[in-house]
Design a protein around this motif. Structure first.
Motif, PDB file in Angstrom:
ATOM      1  N   LYS A   5       0.567   1.994  -6.023  1.00 56.10           N
ATOM      2  CA  LYS A   5       1.619   3.009  -5.953  1.00 56.10           C
ATOM      3  C   LYS A   5       1.688   3.633  -4.557  1.00 56.10           C
ATOM      4  N   PHE A   6       0.544   3.804  -3.924  1.00 58.35           N
ATOM      5  CA  PHE A   6       0.528   4.360  -2.565  1.00 58.35           C
ATOM      6  C   PHE A   6       1.242   3.422  -1.594  1.00 58.35           C
ATOM      7  N   LEU A   7       1.003   2.123  -1.723  1.00 64.83           N
ATOM      8  CA  LEU A   7       1.679   1.165  -0.851  1.00 64.83           C
ATOM      9  C   LEU A   7       3.186   1.183  -1.093  1.00 64.83           C
ATOM     10  N   LEU A   8       3.582   1.343  -2.353  1.00 67.40           N
ATOM     11  CA  LEU A   8       5.005   1.426  -2.672  1.00 67.40           C
ATOM     12  C   LEU A   8       5.598   2.710  -2.116  1.00 67.40           C
ATOM     13  N   PHE A   9       4.791   3.779  -2.083  1.00 70.26           N
ATOM     14  CA  PHE A   9       5.240   5.034  -1.476  1.00 70.26           C
ATOM     15  C   PHE A   9       5.524   4.847   0.016  1.00 70.26           C
ATOM     16  N   ILE A  10       4.704   4.051   0.689  1.00 69.96           N
ATOM     17  CA  ILE A  10       4.938   3.761   2.112  1.00 69.96           C
ATOM     18  C   ILE A  10       6.274   3.054   2.295  1.00 69.96           C
ATOM     19  N   VAL A  11       6.567   2.134   1.391  1.00 69.66           N
ATOM     20  CA  VAL A  11       7.850   1.416   1.446  1.00 69.66           C
ATOM     21  C   VAL A  11       9.011   2.389   1.231  1.00 69.66           C
ATOM     22  N   CYS A  12       8.860   3.316   0.303  1.00 67.74           N
ATOM     23  CA  CYS A  12       9.907   4.310   0.041  1.00 67.74           C
ATOM     24  C   CYS A  12      10.174   5.149   1.293  1.00 67.74           C
ATOM     25  N   GLY A  13       9.109   5.550   1.976  1.00 67.20           N
ATOM     26  CA  GLY A  13       9.266   6.320   3.208  1.00 67.20           C
ATOM     27  C   GLY A  13       9.994   5.533   4.280  1.00 67.20           C
ATOM     28  N   ALA A  14       9.664   4.254   4.391  1.00 69.84           N
ATOM     29  CA  ALA A  14      10.322   3.399   5.379  1.00 69.84           C
ATOM     30  C   ALA A  14      11.814   3.283   5.092  1.00 69.84           C
ATOM     31  N   THR A  40       9.314  -4.543 -12.437  1.00 75.46           N
ATOM     32  CA  THR A  40       9.415  -3.553 -11.357  1.00 75.46           C
ATOM     33  C   THR A  40      10.685  -3.760 -10.537  1.00 75.46           C
ATOM     34  N   GLY A  41      11.243  -4.968 -10.593  1.00 77.45           N
ATOM     35  CA  GLY A  41      12.425  -5.284  -9.798  1.00 77.45           C
ATOM     36  C   GLY A  41      12.094  -5.670  -8.374  1.00 77.45           C
ATOM     37  N   LEU A  42      10.833  -5.519  -7.981  1.00 72.72           N
ATOM     38  CA  LEU A  42      10.384  -5.849  -6.627  1.00 72.72           C
ATOM     39  C   LEU A  42       9.143  -6.730  -6.716  1.00 72.72           C
ATOM     40  N   PRO A  43       9.261  -8.036  -6.474  1.00 75.90           N
ATOM     41  CA  PRO A  43       8.099  -8.915  -6.529  1.00 75.90           C
ATOM     42  C   PRO A  43       6.916  -8.441  -5.671  1.00 75.90           C
ATOM     43  N   PRO A  44       7.132  -7.931  -4.436  1.00 77.43           N
ATOM     44  CA  PRO A  44       5.974  -7.449  -3.665  1.00 77.43           C
ATOM     45  C   PRO A  44       5.240  -6.309  -4.364  1.00 77.43           C
ATOM     46  N   ALA A  45       5.982  -5.433  -5.064  1.00 78.55           N
ATOM     47  CA  ALA A  45       5.317  -4.349  -5.799  1.00 78.55           C
ATOM     48  C   ALA A  45       4.435  -4.918  -6.902  1.00 78.55           C
ATOM     49  N   GLN A  46       4.894  -5.989  -7.548  1.00 82.23           N
ATOM     50  CA  GLN A  46       4.082  -6.643  -8.572  1.00 82.23           C
ATOM     51  C   GLN A  46       2.861  -7.304  -7.955  1.00 82.23           C
ATOM     52  N   VAL A  47       3.015  -7.851  -6.732  1.00 82.50           N
ATOM     53  CA  VAL A  47       1.869  -8.429  -6.014  1.00 82.50           C
ATOM     54  C   VAL A  47       0.833  -7.348  -5.743  1.00 82.50           C
ATOM     55  N   PHE A  48       1.293  -6.154  -5.343  1.00 70.07           N
ATOM     56  CA  PHE A  48       0.364  -5.047  -5.119  1.00 70.07           C
ATOM     57  C   PHE A  48      -0.428  -4.749  -6.389  1.00 70.07           C
ATOM     58  N   LEU A  49       0.255  -4.684  -7.521  1.00 70.60           N
ATOM     59  CA  LEU A  49      -0.405  -4.358  -8.789  1.00 70.60           C
ATOM     60  C   LEU A  49      -1.392  -5.445  -9.199  1.00 70.60           C
ATOM     61  N   ASP A  50      -0.993  -6.716  -9.041  1.00 70.98           N
ATOM     62  CA  ASP A  50      -1.837  -7.831  -9.484  1.00 70.98           C
ATOM     63  C   ASP A  50      -3.023  -8.061  -8.554  1.00 70.98           C
ATOM     64  N   ALA A  51      -2.771  -8.017  -7.242  1.00 67.63           N
ATOM     65  CA  ALA A  51      -3.807  -8.401  -6.276  1.00 67.63           C
ATOM     66  C   ALA A  51      -4.826  -7.304  -6.050  1.00 67.63           C
ATOM     67  N   LEU A  52      -4.379  -6.050  -6.013  1.00 70.79           N
ATOM     68  CA  LEU A  52      -5.297  -4.960  -5.686  1.00 70.79           C
ATOM     69  C   LEU A  52      -6.121  -4.535  -6.897  1.00 70.79           C
ATOM     70  N   ASN A  53      -5.570  -4.796  -8.094  1.00 71.51           N
ATOM     71  CA  ASN A  53      -6.251  -4.375  -9.328  1.00 71.51           C
ATOM     72  C   ASN A  53      -6.598  -2.893  -9.265  1.00 71.51           C
ATOM     73  N   ASN A  54      -5.701  -2.138  -8.650  1.00 69.99           N
ATOM     74  CA  ASN A  54      -5.901  -0.702  -8.468  1.00 69.99           C
ATOM     75  C   ASN A  54      -4.521  -0.042  -8.484  1.00 69.99           C
ATOM     76  N   PRO A  55      -4.049   0.402  -9.632  1.00 73.65           N
ATOM     77  CA  PRO A  55      -2.695   0.953  -9.754  1.00 73.65           C
ATOM     78  C   PRO A  55      -2.411   2.094  -8.781  1.00 73.65           C
ATOM     79  N   THR A  56      -3.417   2.933  -8.524  1.00 76.18           N
ATOM     80  CA  THR A  56      -3.203   4.071  -7.621  1.00 76.18           C
ATOM     81  C   THR A  56      -2.901   3.586  -6.206  1.00 76.18           C
ATOM     82  N   MET A  57      -3.668   2.594  -5.748  1.00 75.92           N
ATOM     83  CA  MET A  57      -3.438   2.059  -4.411  1.00 75.92           C
ATOM     84  C   MET A  57      -2.101   1.328  -4.339  1.00 75.92           C
TER      85      MET A  57
END
Length: 550
Positions: free
Chosen positions: A356-365, A337-354
């Motif tokens: 991606k939503f968190l990554l969308f928040i980062v994009c907006g910021a 992904t090029g972004l370790p926190p994005a990989q943490v989101f994928l691994d920890a949440l075990n919910n790809p949709t969520m």
């Protein structure tokens, strides 16, 4: 006649200065009361306008920004959601969790000292020029030289920051598009998206300060609420978290260096890269109501809130790392992904949709961060042009009478940032080399007026917002810290040193210095700050009084 005119200007300046010091700061920052005992020269002017006139400038920009809007511009450029996420890998590979969770507040304390020291000067000189104007006023000798070189480091540093932020936003958005829609990121489509983003930022800034004020407020709340959503998701949804001791003390080193203190210090650069841009509150001071108080508060509060919010965010992400082994941390830092926190989101949440939503928040910021950067960059270049520093200044200092914004200056910054980003089309290493001046260039500009303020000593007359008896201690801590981190910025971050790992910051800084020297002899020596109504800036008060006596 020339000497008499200079004396009249200086006498008028002293009259206004006396009234400013005697006046009590208004209790309502949104509606400052009329100035008591105004002279004919300042009759009918608001407190802010009269204060600006004392500094040698007339009110041209529309003063429609609130204190919260001023804070929001700086807070948006610091952007903990953008900086912490995109720079996370720096500290992860240079110290690991300990460099992240201990390094952030540690650096934050020293950066807060820098912000406090800058804010004190800003209160005295609340102008869009900011750092370079402060340096010109505070230097005991060679005032124009100090202002010139600080101004060029500030100006080109902000152009580089704008380029880095918007290209970083494009990169993150392409990563989001790859995860969500299967788009394959390339250098060409990433640069194309960068162009779209930066043009939108130019348009939003062109429409007027009221829109910028509104969007800055939206940005601040986006960051605050966004952090709460991400933190909440990372503590509620994962089935496993790392312990407090592991999160605060775990060690990981991919730098190639074996001297651990040095590795940890290099890991601090993650935080230092993020804590930049808070001088924006000074650059929008001429558009802020009750600027002598609101602008310094904006500088300080943007850093303070970022320290708190950033640490909560970083701790939550680090504690959510699922595989804390050496191999796991190495794999995390090399994520596709090029972004370790994005990989943490994928691994920890075990919910790809969520995730991606968190990554969308980062994009907006990141989008809001870039918009605020264009705001600060354009206001600084407007002020610098007003003092005849930039070639073509007569164009860049123009203010749109309808919107009250420096439209030409906005698009100058857009074009320069785009040019600076073009190497990314061919070689990312070349792009990183060009934009490496961003942080170190800005901090060189930050420390100069703080140092000059300290050297001026008791001759400096405090503004309405000041540090009192703590001024000296905080100011010298700020100076020493900036010198220290500038040394860190020019050291190699990893071994072996190759064309892709080489630290290009020293070359970039030398390039800026060379540009400034050449332009000084080509243009600055003759034109910069030479207007009659600003001669008091370039001549000591004692000398002016002697000429008046003559």
């Amino acid at each position: 006649m020339r000497r008499r005119f200079r004396a009249d200007v200086f006498a008028s300046s002293r009259t206004v200065f006396s009234m400013v010091n005697d006046a009590t700061p208004p209790s309502d920052p949104q509606q400052p009361p009329p100035r008591a005992g105004s002279s004919p020269a300042t009759a009918g002017l608001s407190d802010d306008e009269a204060g600006l006139a004392e500094l040698g400038y007339k009110q041209e920009l529309k003063r429609g920004m609130s204190g919260f809007g001023n804070f929001a511009v700086s807070f948006s450029i610091i952007s903990i959601l953008a900086g912490c996420i995109t720079s996370y890998s720096i500290a992860l590979g240079s110290g690991g969790p300990s460099a992240i969770t201990i390094g952030w507040p540690l650096v934050g304390i020293f950066v807060l000292c820098v912000a406090l020291a800058m804010a004190e000067v800003c209160s005295k000189y609340p102008t869009a020029g900011g750092l370079y104007f402060w340096a010109g006023r505070l230097a005991k000798r060679n005032k124009r030289h100090w202002a010139w070189y600080v101004g060029w480091f500030n100006f080109l540093g902000e152009v580089a920051v704008t380029a880095a932020i918007d290209y970083g936003a494009a990169t993150t958005m392409m990563a989001f598009a790859a995860l969500t829609f299967g788009v394959v990121p390339t250098a060409l489509n990433t640069f194309g998206l960068f162009l779209v983003i930066i043009v939108i930022h130019g348009l939003l800034n062109t429409f007027g300060v009221n829109l910028v004020n509104l969007l800055s407020g939206v940005s601040a709340w986006w960051h605050i609420v966004g952090v709460l959503i991400i933190v909440g998701a990372l503590w509620i949804m994962p089935t496993k978290h790392q312990s407090f001791s592991w999160t605060m003390t775990a060690w990981h080193n991919e730098t190639g260096f074996t001297f651990m203190p040095f590795v940890f210090l290099m890991g601090l650069l993650m935080a230092q890269y993020t804590y930049t841009g808070y001088d924006a509150s000074a650059h929008v001071a001429e558009e802020t109501k009750n600027a002598a108080i609101a602008a310094p508060k904006g500088i300080v509060m943007s850093v303070l809130i970022s320290i708190i919010g950033g640490w909560i965010l970083l701790y939550s992400i680090t504690a959510s790392i699922q595989d804390g082994s050496e191999a796991g941390l190495t794999a995390l830092n090399a994520t596709e992904t090029g972004l370790p926190p994005a990989q943490v989101f994928l691994d920890a949440l075990n919910n790809p949709t969520m995730a991606k939503f968190l990554l969308f928040i980062v994009c907006g910021a990141q989008f809001f961060c870039g918009m605020a950067s264009v705001t600060a960059n354009s206001r600084m270049s407007y002020a610098f042009s007003r003092d005849d520093a930039i070639p073509g200044s007569r164009w860049w200092k123009k203010v749109n009478p309808r919107t009250g914004t420096p439209t030409n200056s906005i698009w100058l910054c857009i074009v320069l940032s785009t040019v600076l980003t073009m190497p990314a089309l061919f070689n990312e290493t070349a792009y990183l080399a060009v934009t490496s001046v961003a942080v170190i260039g800005l901090y060189i500009a930050y420390v100069a007026p703080v140092l000059l303020r300290r050297l001026k000593g008791k001759d400096f007359k405090d503004g309405p917002w000041n540090l009192g008896r703590w001024s000296g201690v905080i100011g010298w801590i700020a100076v020493v810290w900036v010198i220290f981190i500038c040394i860190l910025f020019v050291l190699p971050p990893s071994l072996p040193i190759t064309i892709s790992t080489f630290n290009y910051s020293p070359i970039a800084v030398l390039a800026v210095a060379l540009i400034a020297v050449v332009l000084w002899y080509v243009r600055g020596k003759k034109h910069f700050m030479q207007h009659l109504d600003k001669e008091q800036l370039a001549i000591d008060e004692k000398k002016l009084l002697e000429e008046i006596d003559d």
